[in-house]
Design a protein around this motif. Sequence first.
Motif, PDB file in Angstrom:
ATOM      1  N   LYS A   1      -0.131  15.259  13.566  1.00 28.70           N
ATOM      2  CA  LYS A   1       0.275  15.372  12.246  1.00 28.70           C
ATOM      3  C   LYS A   1       0.933  16.573  11.959  1.00 28.70           C
ATOM      4  O   LYS A   1       0.587  17.651  12.636  1.00 28.70           O
ATOM      5  CB  LYS A   1      -1.138  15.290  11.565  1.00 28.70           C
TER       6      LYS A   1
ATOM      7  N   VAL B   1       2.606  11.511   9.635  1.00 23.90           N
ATOM      8  CA  VAL B   1       1.703  11.304  10.683  1.00 23.90           C
ATOM      9  C   VAL B   1       2.755  10.792  11.886  1.00 23.90           C
ATOM     10  O   VAL B   1       3.630  10.049  11.757  1.00 23.90           O
ATOM     11  CB  VAL B   1       0.910  10.144  10.383  1.00 23.90           C
TER      12      VAL B   1
ATOM     13  N   ALA C   1       2.226   7.272   0.428  1.00 26.96           N
ATOM     14  CA  ALA C   1       1.244   6.945   1.428  1.00 26.96           C
ATOM     15  C   ALA C   1       1.612   5.815   2.122  1.00 26.96           C
ATOM     16  O   ALA C   1       1.858   4.605   1.456  1.00 26.96           O
ATOM     17  CB  ALA C   1      -0.201   6.792   1.034  1.00 26.96           C
TER      18      ALA C   1
ATOM     19  N   THR D   1       1.354  15.516   4.168  1.00 27.72           N
ATOM     20  CA  THR D   1       0.994  15.570   5.725  1.00 27.72           C
ATOM     21  C   THR D   1       1.709  14.194   6.130  1.00 27.72           C
ATOM     22  O   THR D   1       1.846  13.196   5.447  1.00 27.72           O
ATOM     23  CB  THR D   1      -0.718  15.239   5.939  1.00 27.72           C
TER      24      THR D   1
ATOM     25  N   GLU E   1       1.223  10.490   5.315  1.00 28.21           N
ATOM     26  CA  GLU E   1      -0.121  10.196   5.257  1.00 28.21           C
ATOM     27  C   GLU E   1      -0.640   9.928   3.572  1.00 28.21           C
ATOM     28  O   GLU E   1      -1.610   9.313   3.315  1.00 28.21           O
ATOM     29  CB  GLU E   1      -1.280  11.165   5.857  1.00 28.21           C
TER      30      GLU E   1
ATOM     31  N   TYR F   1       5.340   8.829   9.620  1.00 30.62           N
ATOM     32  CA  TYR F   1       4.861   8.096   8.183  1.00 30.62           C
ATOM     33  C   TYR F   1       4.330   9.276   7.391  1.00 30.62           C
ATOM     34  O   TYR F   1       3.723  10.128   7.838  1.00 30.62           O
ATOM     35  CB  TYR F   1       3.778   7.115   8.567  1.00 30.62           C
TER      36      TYR F   1
ATOM     37  N   CYS G   1       4.363  12.850  -0.123  1.00 32.59           N
ATOM     38  CA  CYS G   1       4.956  14.054   0.719  1.00 32.59           C
ATOM     39  C   CYS G   1       6.319  14.136  -0.088  1.00 32.59           C
ATOM     40  O   CYS G   1       6.928  13.505  -0.566  1.00 32.59           O
ATOM     41  CB  CYS G   1       5.272  13.434   1.987  1.00 32.59           C
TER      42      CYS G   1
ATOM     43  N   CYS H   1       1.462  19.101   8.773  1.00 27.85           N
ATOM     44  CA  CYS H   1       0.883  19.503   7.489  1.00 27.85           C
ATOM     45  C   CYS H   1       1.497  20.714   6.930  1.00 27.85           C
ATOM     46  O   CYS H   1       1.618  21.708   7.720  1.00 27.85           O
ATOM     47  CB  CYS H   1      -0.685  19.562   7.267  1.00 27.85           C
TER      48      CYS H   1
END
Length: 390
Positions: free
Chosen positions: A164, A151, A128, A149, A193, A191, A196, A166
């Motif tokens: 976003k 961003v 994150a 996800t 979330e 970035y 990932c 996802c």
Amino acid sequence: MNVHVIMRQARKAANKEQYKEACDLYQQVLDSDAMKDNLDIQLRLAWCHENLGHVNEACGLYQGVIKKYTDEGELGAAEALQKSVDALLEPVAVAQEDIEVKKEVVVLDKEQLMEALQEMGKDIELLAGDMLCDAGDMPDTLWLLKLGTLVIHMPDYTEDEPDKLCAKVGEFVLVGELGVFTDQRRYAAVYAEGLCRLCAIPAKRIRDCDDVAFQSAMERLLRKHWVDPVLAQHAIFERVNEVDRLNLSRSLDVVELEPGQCLIEADEEHDGAYLLQMGCLFFLHDADSPPDDELDDENGNLLTSVVPGDMIHIGGLLHGYKSPYRVIAATPVRLLHLSREAFELFSLRRPWIVQAVLRYCRRPVHLQVMRPNDDYLWKSDRHIELRKIV
């Protein structure tokens, strides 16, 4: 009833393929004093009659438009529409022996392509807040988002909610493909979330791969995930349904030029229009009232830059059009060419599009670089659904 209300009802009926209702409504519009000579409405009414099998009614309307084009000196448009009428009256039967049989390249399907891309790349993890890329970075990597996800932060859209991306079970999400397709620097900061997982594939490995089946699959990916969304944001093609527009995008031929090469000479009848995929073109022309942001070249010509996503020479889709500008390559460029022949086949069922091309060609010269709406970057469907989990 207001004629513009009737026109909207007619368009909705035609879009739903309710051609009988659309014919009745368009006829009401033509019967009004304000719209009785409107060529666009006549073409729409003719097209609806054609879809109902009313050949005589359709051809009668088309011939009226052809006469109007001829009287106004629009010979290219008249010729293109006449071909539509000829095809409608005398369907051409092509003999089987005349069909050119081409050796087909076996193209990787999407699952095979995803497997091949993963073999070229390496898996990475983000936590994150970790940054994947920043606005202005070089487009040296294509990512496949497999879990989590991302961003998207656009520098000039700080007041908007960030987009976003996802990944769901059974699919990958393309990330960074616009940069790889167009060789333009990154538009946004991306970035994580949360946790990932991605596969990072170097763009150089993709371009250097000499496997024909792989490159054909990548070209198909380009047409679906970049060319079609870009065309959908251009004024002339946005009204075409998604299936037909994707088929049109697949008919475009690749043209590559080196810096300094001339693509179109001034006052030349040049076949077809172009969508710029990579590089930069210079569009040189004269104008009585140039925009303040345009530059002069050493010969006093006005210079407009053409960048990826822009379309030029729309008038070349019609016979007899002579370009009032000169186009040269400023850098190495890759263009996608829509030939006049391919357009004429496409326009047989859509005669209204000829009228749209004509209107565009009547614009001031410096406005004849067709630019997509600026939100086309996020109109693409980046999701690759898989029949199996790769």
